[in-house]
Design an enzyme around this catalytic site. Structure first.
Site, short mmCIF file in Angstrom:
data_model
loop_
_atom_site.label_atom_id
_atom_site.label_comp_id
_atom_site.label_asym_id
_atom_site.label_seq_id
_atom_site.Cartn_x
_atom_site.Cartn_y
_atom_site.Cartn_z
N LYS A 99 -9.45 -5.27 11.00
CA LYS A 99 -8.43 -4.63 12.12
C LYS A 99 -8.34 -5.62 13.16
CE LYS A 99 -7.17 -1.47 9.02
NZ LYS A 99 -5.66 -1.92 8.19
N GLY A 104 0.94 -1.40 0.05
CA GLY A 104 0.08 0.11 0.30
C GLY A 104 0.91 1.37 0.15
N ALA A 105 1.91 1.35 -0.81
CA ALA A 105 2.94 2.41 -0.48
C ALA A 105 2.68 3.21 -1.58
CB ALA A 105 4.26 1.68 -1.00
N ARG A 158 0.61 5.75 -1.84
CA ARG A 158 0.05 7.13 -1.26
C ARG A 158 -0.15 7.02 0.14
NH1 ARG A 158 -4.16 4.61 -4.01
NH2 ARG A 158 -3.51 5.60 -5.69
N TYR A 186 -14.90 -3.23 8.45
CA TYR A 186 -13.42 -2.54 8.44
C TYR A 186 -12.73 -3.12 9.77
CZ TYR A 186 -9.89 0.81 8.43
OH TYR A 186 -8.55 1.44 8.74
#
Length: 261
Positions: free
Chosen positions: A175, A13-14, A16, A171
């Site tokens: 997590k 997920g790099a 942004r 979500y």
């Protein structure tokens, strides 16, 4: 010489937001960074940022990195990511599981496809990537696995607050599962010298994603800058496992604790 000189770091997920900030921070401390995400071209996403942009900023600052296009929902892409990192730089020392696909939809309206995709990217992918890098870390007798979590993992209070109907249940489930995986894996790998931690921001971080979902605004007074998460991530990615592992850490609290110690 930075504290990560000679280390190899994979950050998912790099393209942004928090992932990009962490990738740049680790590179600034000497790590060779593999920036992974789906977005290679700007036209591929409605959100701003690509892995090429992240790598360009790292290289402009004197760091070392390359971009590996990766769809974290695909098992073969995850395998290719670790293989590419090892072929380019060597054994992976640091794995940062940051990638997320998120839909804020009430349970009664959630589709099976979206449910499966969220769990594949945010739970199954970190599990799989950890399994892929653990052998090399064990061989070296050290390693760092960092899972990016959220305050959404906490149980809601009752009576529920104004955001209860916003659609964050799935979500939060993802997590919460990620945090339990973190502590369990940390216990399993403690004797191997491998640190495993989870990190959440204390406040909402203004990223293309949180702005898109209207979780915050650019000028909200209580926003947490992405750089705070990046500093906290660095702290969790170089200290010995005997000192700092199995933590469900919050960025500002962690930094204050370490500064006071």
């Amino acid at each position: 010489m930075g504290v990560l000189e000679g280390k190899v770091a994979v950050v998912t997920g790099a393209s942004r937001g928090i992932g990009a900030a962490i990738a740049e921070r680790l590179a600034a401390e000497g790590a060779k960074v593999v920036a992974a995400a789906r977005t290679v071209e700007a036209s591929q996403s409605r959100l701003e940022g690509t892995i090429g942009d992240t790598v360009a900023r790292i290289e402009a600052a004197g760091g070392t990195a390359f971009a590996q296009p990766t769809d974290l929902s695909r098992e073969q892409d995850r395998q290719a990511l670790v293989q590419a990192a090892e072929e380019r730089y060597g054994t992976v020392d640091i794995l940062v599981n940051n990638a997320a696909v998120t839909y804020f939809t009430p349970v009664s309206e959630f589709t099976d496809r979206r449910y499966d995709l969220m769990f594949e990217v945010q739970v199954n992918a970190p599990f799989h990537l950890a399994r892929l890098v653990i052998p090399g870390m064990r061989e070296r007798g050290a390693g760092w696995i960092l899972n990016i979590s959220s305050i959404a993992a906490r149980h809601p209070t009752f009576p529920p607050g104004p955001y209860a109907g916003f659609g964050g249940t799935v979500y939060g489930m993802c997590k919460a599962a990620l945090e339990r995986f973190t502590t369990g894996l940390a216990a399993e790998l403690y004797a191997d010298g491998i640190a495993v931690n989870a990190l959440s921001p204390n406040q909402v971080v203004p990223t293309p994603g949180t702005l898109f979902h209207r979780l915050t605004t650019d000028d909200a007074p209580d926003n947490e800058p992405p750089e705070v998460m990046a500093d906290a991530a660095l702290a969790l990615c170089h200290r010995p496992a005997a000192e700092l592992t199995g933590r469900i850490a919050y960025s500002q609290d962690l930094l204050a604790e370490l500064q006071a110690s």
